[in-house]
Design a protein around this motif. Structure first.
Motif, mmCIF file in Angstrom:
data_model
loop_
_atom_site.group_PDB
_atom_site.id
_atom_site.type_symbol
_atom_site.label_atom_id
_atom_site.label_comp_id
_atom_site.label_asym_id
_atom_site.label_seq_id
_atom_site.Cartn_x
_atom_site.Cartn_y
_atom_site.Cartn_z
ATOM 1 N N MET A 1 -9.694 -15.774 -1.666
ATOM 2 C CA MET A 1 -8.605 -14.809 -1.541
ATOM 3 C C MET A 1 -7.376 -15.217 -2.336
ATOM 4 O O MET A 1 -6.983 -16.380 -2.344
ATOM 5 N N GLY A 2 -6.767 -14.217 -2.989
ATOM 6 C CA GLY A 2 -5.462 -14.378 -3.607
ATOM 7 C C GLY A 2 -4.426 -13.612 -2.817
ATOM 8 O O GLY A 2 -4.761 -12.838 -1.915
ATOM 9 N N ASN A 3 -3.167 -13.789 -3.162
ATOM 10 C CA ASN A 3 -2.119 -13.113 -2.401
ATOM 11 C C ASN A 3 -2.223 -11.594 -2.499
ATOM 12 O O ASN A 3 -2.071 -10.889 -1.486
ATOM 13 N N THR A 4 -2.552 -11.058 -3.688
ATOM 14 C CA THR A 4 -2.639 -9.602 -3.793
ATOM 15 C C THR A 4 -3.872 -9.047 -3.094
ATOM 16 O O THR A 4 -3.874 -7.902 -2.651
ATOM 17 N N ASP A 5 -4.912 -9.849 -2.964
ATOM 18 C CA ASP A 5 -6.082 -9.418 -2.185
ATOM 19 C C ASP A 5 -5.699 -9.288 -0.713
ATOM 20 O O ASP A 5 -6.147 -8.360 -0.026
ATOM 21 N N ALA A 6 -4.867 -10.215 -0.242
ATOM 22 C CA ALA A 6 -4.391 -10.156 1.138
ATOM 23 C C ALA A 6 -3.512 -8.926 1.351
ATOM 24 O O ALA A 6 -3.580 -8.273 2.397
ATOM 25 N N TYR A 7 -2.678 -8.593 0.356
ATOM 26 C CA TYR A 7 -1.850 -7.393 0.470
ATOM 27 C C TYR A 7 -2.726 -6.151 0.586
ATOM 28 O O TYR A 7 -2.493 -5.278 1.433
ATOM 29 N N LEU A 8 -3.717 -6.059 -0.291
ATOM 30 C CA LEU A 8 -4.590 -4.886 -0.297
ATOM 31 C C LEU A 8 -5.350 -4.749 1.022
ATOM 32 O O LEU A 8 -5.500 -3.641 1.553
ATOM 33 N N ALA A 9 -5.812 -5.873 1.535
ATOM 34 C CA ALA A 9 -6.599 -5.854 2.772
ATOM 35 C C ALA A 9 -5.742 -5.603 4.001
ATOM 36 O O ALA A 9 -6.277 -5.356 5.087
ATOM 37 N N GLY A 10 -4.429 -5.661 3.844
ATOM 38 C CA GLY A 10 -3.539 -5.444 4.976
ATOM 39 C C GLY A 10 -3.315 -6.669 5.835
ATOM 40 O O GLY A 10 -2.829 -6.552 6.964
ATOM 41 N N ASN A 11 -3.662 -7.850 5.318
ATOM 42 C CA ASN A 11 -3.440 -9.081 6.080
ATOM 43 C C ASN A 11 -1.950 -9.368 6.233
ATOM 44 O O ASN A 11 -1.487 -9.807 7.279
ATOM 45 N N TYR A 12 -1.198 -9.164 5.169
ATOM 46 C CA TYR A 12 0.264 -9.256 5.174
ATOM 47 C C TYR A 12 0.759 -8.706 3.848
ATOM 48 O O TYR A 12 -0.035 -8.418 2.945
ATOM 49 N N LEU A 13 2.069 -8.522 3.716
ATOM 50 C CA LEU A 13 2.656 -8.059 2.468
ATOM 51 C C LEU A 13 3.709 -9.056 1.997
ATOM 52 O O LEU A 13 4.369 -9.708 2.803
ATOM 53 N N GLY A 14 3.860 -9.159 0.684
ATOM 54 C CA GLY A 14 4.853 -10.065 0.125
ATOM 55 C C GLY A 14 5.645 -9.396 -0.973
ATOM 56 O O GLY A 14 5.225 -8.384 -1.547
ATOM 57 N N GLY A 15 6.803 -9.949 -1.276
ATOM 58 C CA GLY A 15 7.615 -9.477 -2.386
ATOM 59 C C GLY A 15 7.980 -8.013 -2.269
ATOM 60 O O GLY A 15 8.245 -7.477 -1.190
ATOM 61 N N ALA A 16 7.982 -7.323 -3.409
ATOM 62 C CA ALA A 16 8.410 -5.926 -3.464
ATOM 63 C C ALA A 16 7.434 -4.986 -2.776
ATOM 64 O O ALA A 16 7.775 -3.826 -2.519
ATOM 65 N N TYR A 17 6.234 -5.449 -2.458
ATOM 66 C CA TYR A 17 5.266 -4.592 -1.774
ATOM 67 C C TYR A 17 5.701 -4.271 -0.342
ATOM 68 O O TYR A 17 5.112 -3.405 0.302
ATOM 69 N N ARG A 18 6.733 -4.964 0.144
ATOM 70 C CA ARG A 18 7.275 -4.666 1.474
ATOM 71 C C ARG A 18 8.299 -3.536 1.430
ATOM 72 O O ARG A 18 8.705 -3.036 2.477
ATOM 73 N N GLU A 19 8.746 -3.152 0.222
ATOM 74 C CA GLU A 19 9.793 -2.153 0.079
ATOM 75 C C GLU A 19 9.176 -0.750 0.005
ATOM 76 O O GLU A 19 8.305 -0.488 -0.828
ATOM 77 N N ARG A 20 9.666 0.118 0.835
ATOM 78 C CA ARG A 20 9.055 1.444 0.981
ATOM 79 C C ARG A 20 9.106 2.255 -0.313
ATOM 80 O O ARG A 20 8.144 2.955 -0.663
ATOM 81 N N ASP A 21 10.205 2.193 -1.049
ATOM 82 C CA ASP A 21 10.385 3.064 -2.204
ATOM 83 C C ASP A 21 10.150 2.364 -3.539
ATOM 84 O O ASP A 21 10.480 2.916 -4.593
ATOM 85 N N HIS A 22 9.598 1.190 -3.526
ATOM 86 C CA HIS A 22 9.356 0.461 -4.773
ATOM 87 C C HIS A 22 8.070 0.957 -5.426
ATOM 88 O O HIS A 22 7.125 1.369 -4.754
ATOM 89 N N TRP A 23 8.028 0.908 -6.781
ATOM 90 C CA TRP A 23 6.820 1.382 -7.479
ATOM 91 C C TRP A 23 5.592 0.551 -7.119
ATOM 92 O O TRP A 23 4.461 1.043 -7.177
ATOM 93 N N LYS A 24 5.797 -0.705 -6.712
ATOM 94 C CA LYS A 24 4.657 -1.542 -6.340
ATOM 95 C C LYS A 24 3.990 -1.037 -5.057
ATOM 96 O O LYS A 24 2.782 -1.231 -4.864
ATOM 97 N N THR A 25 4.771 -0.405 -4.195
ATOM 98 C CA THR A 25 4.196 0.160 -2.971
ATOM 99 C C THR A 25 3.260 1.317 -3.314
ATOM 100 O O THR A 25 2.180 1.466 -2.726
ATOM 101 N N GLU A 26 3.672 2.130 -4.292
ATOM 102 C CA GLU A 26 2.809 3.219 -4.753
ATOM 103 C C GLU A 26 1.555 2.662 -5.439
ATOM 104 O O GLU A 26 0.447 3.192 -5.257
#
Length: 316
Positions: A61-86
């Motif tokens: 597992m990498g950090n972005t795999d964990a983000y995708l799987a919903g294990n946790y979020l990091g960085g700008a992926y926690r921001e509701r209106d950021h392009w990374k969330t989209e």
């Protein structure tokens, strides 16, 4: 024992195919390992992940795999209106529930033991967590804190997208990434080959050719959220502190400083060699993805630095 390790593929299918093809034809390892960050940021997340699951003996597992799987979020992926969330939402839709579940079940690390006391430890960012990068500019004290409790002879990792090797005491460590978005000034995908010999582990960083323009065009054609910035980062292929990283990486590898000696032009009668001008901090011209050849093999020398808020992208 020989272990081929690719990391930080980030959904770049053409690069992934090129690396796996080179591994099969030129390396013939005992094991192939994908060391995390498999899908997010690329135009073909599903196809890339399916290919890796079919070709690799193990995936971690990498950090972005964990983000995708919903294990946790990091960085700008926690921001509701950021392009990374989209981008995160789009990539999840592309992968589907089954692959997302598989990503979430991947282990943090794994080991290969060719002989007692000679383990090769493989992780994504460092032996402690998925987020902190092992920057080559870190001093020995800062680096050692990540390896204090690790009993291994060698350690392979990625995350920084900047391949280099280093010694931590008697342990050989190496960043083998990135196979999808290199950031060391070279557009060619990088991966590592660890080989166990009678003298211990040895590592080789290999680079391969791939159709860069095919990857950039796919980001546009598939309307990947944040596509223009993702293309910029892909073709820029370097961090703002590129020179410091390069100098540190060369020092750890025991290589001399690069010799910036240019041959005298024809007709100068053997004049003394001219020294190349030192690297300037002034931004070079932009790289236009449309000017890239279909099959590019070389280094980036004219990419402009991104603004500071766009550079802190180790969260993927």
């Amino acid at each position: 024992m020989r272990v081929a390790i690719l990391a930080d593929i980030h959904g770049n299918l053409p690069a992934c195919e090129a690396v796996l093809d080179d591994i099969t034809k030129s390396v013939a390892p005992d094991y192939i390992v994908a060391a995390g960050d498999l899908a997010l940021r690329g135009a073909h997340p599903r196809e890339t992940v399916e290919l890796l699951f079919s070709k690799c003996h193990a995936l971690i597992m990498g950090n972005t795999d964990a983000y995708l799987a919903g294990n946790y979020l990091g960085g700008a992926y926690r921001e509701r209106d950021h392009w990374k969330t989209e981008l995160l939402r789009w990539t999840r839709d592309q992968l589907g529930d089954t692959l997302l579940h598989q990503l979430g079940q991947m282990p943090f690390s794994l080991r290969y033991t060719p002989r007692k006391g000679q383990d090769l430890f493989i992780c994504h960012a460092n032996p402690r967590n998925l987020e902190e990068s092992l920057d080559p500019t870190l001093d020995d004290v800062a680096v050692r804190r990540f390896f204090t409790h690790l009993d291994a002879a060698a350690c392979a990792f990625g995350h920084l997208h900047f391949p280099y090797r280093r010694r931590v005491g008697r342990m050989l460590i190496a960043d083998v990434a990135s196979a999808g978005i290199p950031r060391d000034g070279d557009l060619r995908p990088a991966y590592g080959v660890f080989t166990f010999t009678p003298k211990g582990w040895r590592v080789q960083i290999r680079r391969v050719r791939y159709p860069v323009r095919k990857a950039t065009q796919a980001l546009t054609a598939r309307r990947v959220p944040g596509g223009p910035l993702l293309i910029h980062k892909l073709v820029e292929a370097r961090y703002r502190h590129h020179n410091a990283l390069m100098e540190a990486a060369r020092r750890h590898s025991g290589l001399p400083p690069p010799g910036p000696v240019l041959r005298p032009p024809p007709g100068t009668g053997g004049a003394r060699p001219m020294l190349a001008a030192p690297f300037e901090n002034n931004p070079p011209p932009e790289v236009d993805p449309s000017t890239l050849p279909l099959d590019l093999d070389g280094t980036v020398t004219g990419a402009s630095p991104l603004p500071p808020d766009a550079l802190n992208d180790l969260d993927g």
